[in-house]
Design an enzyme around this catalytic site. Structure first.
Site, mmCIF file in Angstrom:
data_model
loop_
_atom_site.group_PDB
_atom_site.id
_atom_site.type_symbol
_atom_site.label_atom_id
_atom_site.label_comp_id
_atom_site.label_asym_id
_atom_site.label_seq_id
_atom_site.Cartn_x
_atom_site.Cartn_y
_atom_site.Cartn_z
ATOM 1 N N GLU C 62 0.819 -1.214 0.000
ATOM 2 C CA GLU C 62 0.000 0.000 0.000
ATOM 3 C C GLU C 62 0.850 1.261 0.000
ATOM 4 O OE1 GLU C 62 -0.722 -2.673 1.726
ATOM 5 O OE2 GLU C 62 -2.796 -3.188 1.224
ATOM 6 N N HIS C 131 -11.751 -5.083 8.731
ATOM 7 C CA HIS C 131 -12.260 -4.759 7.394
ATOM 8 C C HIS C 131 -13.531 -3.921 7.449
ATOM 9 C CE1 HIS C 131 -9.641 -8.107 6.317
ATOM 10 N NE2 HIS C 131 -9.789 -7.790 5.048
#
Lengths: 338, 441, 329
Positions: C62, C131
């Site tokens: 990321e 999440h």
């Protein structure tokens, strides 16, 4: 402690490149400019004209000066917070650099960046980045833009050996290699990440292996020899422009403390003294004298020219204006859109 | 002669101690040479010199801790003859450094709601009519104490009618609408949650006569401030038998010294003449009898320290008199720094509680406004106030010759119940004398 | 002009397609955006249409690929970087905060980072505590960023293009619970700005302020309240930074009562910021305290009944409104 002394690399007795005498003198003068400029910075810092963090490049001048020689105007340079030498060697106006450190609006970042954040887009200098390894992914992106737009430009990314411990180093190596991007990773190995010696932070101290494992060709160069740096980086830049990323480890040493307020508890004075024997400026000056290309008069002339440049830079900084406080919140977004 | 100073090695370094001198008087030094070892909070650090030269004098001895910027040693030019003889004795007092902090004069004054919602609720709960409460706060703000005191002092028990309204509060919007229409909220019944009065309840209520426009134009807070000053000054005038003295004081010595000091100081360390005058008042007050303290219950209580009240004019009218605590113990640079901060806090409405209490004697200085002299009105329970006008060029006789000096007119208003004119005169003379030896201040 | 029915997911895809077709500097980069078709199938089919150079699969890096997006944007490209979920974006926080949001200022105005970062946010699918979070409020704290949260299909379709025209970084938060929602929208889509909030329902009794995944719950609550003769106005923020104060305060001036609905945690939240602004700017228009409906202060749990209990829902919104109006809970 004495066992821990790191010995400087053997310097080459014969120069690797035989550039013209004029070019070699220019290399010498650039290194002298960086040295004298920073010595003046120390004085101005202790007089509280310069504030914040001030990281000196003294001892490492051969790296930036040598590496910049093979870069073209279209190439992009990303450097660390120890980047005065990179800015000057890349051709940024010394006055604009000094004014930046004074926090003046005529500084190269309008006084918003300071010593650690020198920017000059007209010279392709994208900082002055003070998050260790944080600029490596950006260098990958610069390389990506170059590939996608076929501009042929190269990203030259300088970072210290401390950065290889960061995840962003590994992510960047992998991405640049995966996408075969024109990025030259220039690792300035001065043995200490602030005060942590490389063998106290790295399980594998051969840093070139870390690059090789990503399929990136890796080279090690004597970073105290400006001509060796110039020649080595020239080759690396050519490979990068042609085929993909290259990792170059430049073995160097900073003669001064990490920052201004650093008692240097982590290293031995004898070690510093040993490296000072390999001062890159003395090394090249001696070579030029031996070749008959430099005498006392010429050296004095160079000192004079450098002093004048530094004096002019300080004058520009002293006379620069402070940005009005009314402008405080400018440059957060592009101005036309708000 | 070049000065070698304690270097600033970072914003977090404030002072350092000389651990070792690596040079002695007579030694030649070159730019970049390490000349001393300094101990800081971090560790011992080598410090370098930035001039070529010959060491003339080591000013600060080993072992002494001095602030950043203090002269440590003096250097002669490189071509000077080496000094002979013993090491020159290090001098004493280190130069104190004033932390640079600009006056926050541009900061906007906050717009206080004079009575906060919490206070309103408290007043409602305690059945206190807020229009009858006199704020003790110099800003005219009503505090919890004021309301509670008013509740205690109220003679009659709360009227039965207000008990019915006890739980009924009004929303901010309802209050605004009521204020705009001059409607008495207590006459309304609420339709909001818990029976609270909301905007719609007000809109349904009849309007009273239009308010006086001229009165409404001036913000309520300014009117309150004016009233508070008026009450205090009236009390002073009515209860204190004041006598007044005036003395012309030559500022020639003081200002010459100050100009010299300021020429060498960084902009933020410069000292204003006003600070010098206040320093003189503070020192004189600490030495004089019967001018520093309070009139309490028919007798005078001298104060141990000098908390110097400073009259500060506010930009939108009125004045405050915050005080510099223990002003007699502040060095001149420290007093200057405190004064800057105090004035800034007063003008931005950020005074601390400790700023506004306990002045033992006050000063007023209208020199900036250009008046020749000002005779102050004593702030009770204090017993004296010193006034200064502008410093002007005036004829002055010294040693039988007529010369031009810079002169200030100092005045004293003092409480005759406590002191007589002779005491006051000695006090003013003491101020004068201190100003003739400014370096000692 | 015609009307067309599509899902939120399809709207995101069409917006990317349109941008790729209109501007050759635009490319999409992120984890599994290519061969896999996107974690939420937003970019399905785009690899075939545009090829691997412009639909660029990245390693699980990321920080690396967000930083690469920044570098490419500085050097003239217009990258759309996709991060799978806002929880993962924390791995790239250094790049977003220290570089994207900061470079223009730090360089004295020399550099701009015209980068768009899209990411999924929000709970409701039993994906547990790594999440499911709504951290967009954190990003709304940062000067230099523009933060969008399209809550309706039309905005999902229309907001990407103006985001790409912005010379500075723009973050787009797509609440994952919305991807399957469907609506009829104009074709071609309307032109929207990325500065203003939208009033989704007009009313005179109370203002409900919300955005993103909570918008539909809030509108449903407003409908239910209408049956009780309470007329609620619903403001969809759409833009979380900069906040559209004018629209908010205009509504408050009209209704005098406010409930803020935010899937973020209450403490230090966007809802707290909005409440404070109302107190600062519209205090004298209020007929009662501002109320908030936020997520419970707990990492989002897996078990459905616990997850439901943690999140704002129609009942909680309705109760908050009744309390605010003094109707009893």
């Amino acid at each position: 402690m004495n066992e821990a002394i790191k010995h400087p690399p053997r310097t080459h007795s014969e120069p690797l490149t035989v550039g013209t005498a004029e070019h070699r003198r220019a290399l010498l003068q650039q290194m002298m400019l960086v040295r004298r400029f920073e010595e003046r910075c120390v004085e101005l810092y202790q007089a509280a004209k310069i504030r914040g963090f001030l990281h000196l490049y003294i001892g490492e001048e051969a790296v930036a000066v040598g590496a910049m020689q093979s870069l073209e105007p279209r190439d992009v340079v990303l450097a660390t917070y120890r980047e005065h030498g990179h800015a000057l060697a890349r051709g940024v106006d010394p006055g604009a650099v000094m004014a930046e450190m004074f926090g003046k609006v005529n500084g190269c970042s309008r006084g918003r960046g300071g010593s650690m954040h020198l920017f000059d887009v007209s010279h392709g200098l994208l900082g002055g980045n003070a998050i260790v390894a944080g600029h490596l992914p950006m260098a990958v992106g610069v390389g990506l833009a170059s590939r996608m737009q076929r501009t042929g430009s190269v990203a030259a990314c300088f970072f210290g050996e401390g950065a290889v411990a960061e995840g962003e180093f590994h992510e960047s190596m992998n991405l640049a290699s995966l996408w075969k991007l024109p990025v030259v990773f220039l690792c300035e190995n001065n043995s200490y990440a602030m005060g942590t010696a490389v063998e106290r932070s790295e399980a594998q101290t051969d840093l070139s292996l870390k690059a090789s494992t990503y399929g990136v060709p890796a080279y090690r160069i004597d970073g105290m020899d400006v001509e060796a740096v110039e020649q080595g980086v020239r080759g690396a830049v050519a490979i990068a422009r042609e085929s993909g990323p290259v990792f170059v480890e430049l073995m160097t040493y900073r003669f001064r403390a990490h920052s201004m307020y650093d008692p240097e508890l982590y290293r031995d004075k004898q070690e510093v003294a040993a490296w000072r024997e390999h001062d890159p400026i003395t090394l090249l000056a001696d070579r030029l004298r031996a070749a008959g290309d430099l005498d006392d008069d010429a050296l004095a002339q160079m000192e004079l020219a450098v002093t004048e440049t530094v004096d002019a830079a300080v004058a520009m900084a002293e006379t620069g204006e402070l940005e009005p406080v009314d402008d405080l919140t400018r440059f957060v977004h592009a101005e036309a859109t708000r | 002669m070049r000065e070698f100073r304690m270097p600033s090695l970072g914003a977090d370094m404030e002072e350092g101690t000389i651990v070792e001198w690596l040079v002695q008087p007579g030694d030649r030094v070159q730019r970049g040479a390490i000349v001393a070892v300094v101990e800081t909070e971090k560790s011992d650090l080598d410090i370098e010199v930035f001039d070529d030269g010959v060491v003339d004098e080591l000013v600060v001895p080993v072992g002494r801790k001095v602030p950043v910027g203090t002269v440590l040693a003096l250097l002669l030019p490189p071509d000077a003859a080496p000094v002979a003889g013993p090491v020159k004795t290090p001098a004493a007092a280190p130069v104190a450094v004033v932390e640079p902090r600009p006056l926050a004069v541009h900061a906007e004054e906050p717009r206080p709601h004079v009575i906060s919602p919490m206070i309103r609720r408290l007043a409602e709960d305690l059945h206190v009519d807020l229009t009858e409460v006199h704020p003790t706060d110099a800003f005219g703000r009503v505090h919890r104490d004021d309301v509670e005191r008013a509740a205690e002092h109220r003679a009659a028990p709360p009227p039965a009618a207000s008990v019915a309204h006890r739980a009924h509060r009004a929303s901010p919007r309802a209050r605004r609408l009521a204020r705009e229409r001059d409607i008495d909220l207590s006459g309304l019944s609420g339709t909001g949650p818990d029976g609270n009065v909301v905007g719609a309840d007000v809109l349904g209520a009849p309007e009273r006569l239009p308010v006086n426009v001229a009165t409404a134009a001036k913000p309520e807070r300014l009117l309150k401030r004016r009233r508070a000053i008026g009450a205090l000054m009236t009390k002073s005038w009515q209860t204190i038998p004041q006598y007044h003295l005036r003395q012309r004081i030559s500022m020639e010595m003081a200002l010459t010294w100050l100009d010299h000091h300021n020429a060498e100081a960084a902009a933020e360390s410069r000292i204003l003449p006003a600070a010098l005058l206040m320093r003189a008042v503070a020192v004189a007050a600490s030495r004089s009898e019967d001018v520093n303290g309070f009139w309490v219950d028919d007798h005078f209580e001298p104060a141990e320290h000098v908390n110097l009240g400073v009259a500060v004019a506010l930009r939108d009218g009125g004045l405050l008199t915050p005080s510099l605590a223990n002003a007699d113990e502040l060095t001149l640079p420290a007093l200057m720094a405190e004064l800057r901060h105090l004035v800034a806090r007063a003008r931005t409405g950020h005074l601390r509680a400790s700023d506004t209490t306990g002045a033992t004697i006050s000063t007023t200085n209208l020199g900036d406004g250009g008046v020749d002299e000002v005779t102050g009105v004593i702030f009770p329970p204090q017993v004296a106030i010193v006034g200064f006008g502008a410093v002007r060029d005036e004829p002055w006789v010294t040693d039988g010759a007529l010369v031009v000096h810079r002169v200030v007119h100092a005045t004293l208003a003092a409480d005759h119940r406590v002191s007589d004119g002779r005491v006051g005169g000695l006090f003013l003379a003491s101020i004068d004398q201190l100003l003739q030896e400014p370096e000692a201040l | 002009m015609s009307r067309v029915t599509m899902t939120y997911r399809e709207a995101c895809r069409q917006a990317i397609r349109e941008a790729m077709l209109r501007d050759e500097r635009v490319f999409l980069m992120g984890e599994d955006v290519g061969a896999y078709g996107g974690c939420f199938a937003v970019s399905k089919g785009l690899l075939d249409e545009f090829g691997p150079s412009r639909i660029r699969d990245t390693p699980l890096s990321e920080s690396g690929f967000v930083g690469a997006g920044i570098g490419a944007a500085i050097e003239g490209m217009r990258p759309i970087v996709e991060i799978m979920t806002v929880n993962f974006s924390l791995l790239a926080l250094d790049q977003i905060m220290n570089n994207a949001a900061t470079l223009r200022h730090m360089s004295g105005g020399q550099l701009g980072v015209p980068l768009v970062i899209r990411m999924a946010t929000g709970a409701g699918r039993q994906l547990a505590a790594q999440h499911s979070h709504s951290l967009e409020g954190w990003y709304a704290h940062i000067p230099g960023l523009t933060v969008l949260a399209p809550g309706v299909v039309e905005d999902a379709r229309a907001m990407l293009w103006p985001a790409l025209q912005d010379p500075d970084p723009v973050l787009i938060f797509e609440n994952a619970a919305l991807y399957n929602s469907e609506a009829e929208i104009d074709d071609p889509p309307p032109v929207v700005d990325i500065r203003s909030a939208a009033v989704r329902r007009h009313g005179s009794d109370v203002t409900l302020i919300t955005y993103g995944g909570s918008l539909h719950k809030t509108i449903a609550a407003a409908e239910q309240l209408a049956s009780e003769d309470i007329d609620a106005e619903v403001v969809d923020l759409r833009v979380l930074r900069p906040l559209d104060d004018a629209t908010i305060m205009a509504s408050v001036a009209n209704t005098h009562r406010v409930v803020v609905v935010d899937e973020g945690w209450r403490t230090g939240s966007l809802a707290a910021e909005i409440t404070t602004r109302i107190v600062e700017q519209a205090f004298w228009d209020l007929d009662g305290p501002v109320a908030r409906v936020c997520s419970a202060e707990v990492p989002i749990p897996y078990a459905k009944h616990l997850e439901d209990a943690a999140l704002p829902d129609v009942d909680k919104i309705v109760h908050a409104v009744r309390r605010t109006l003094g109707e009893g809970a």
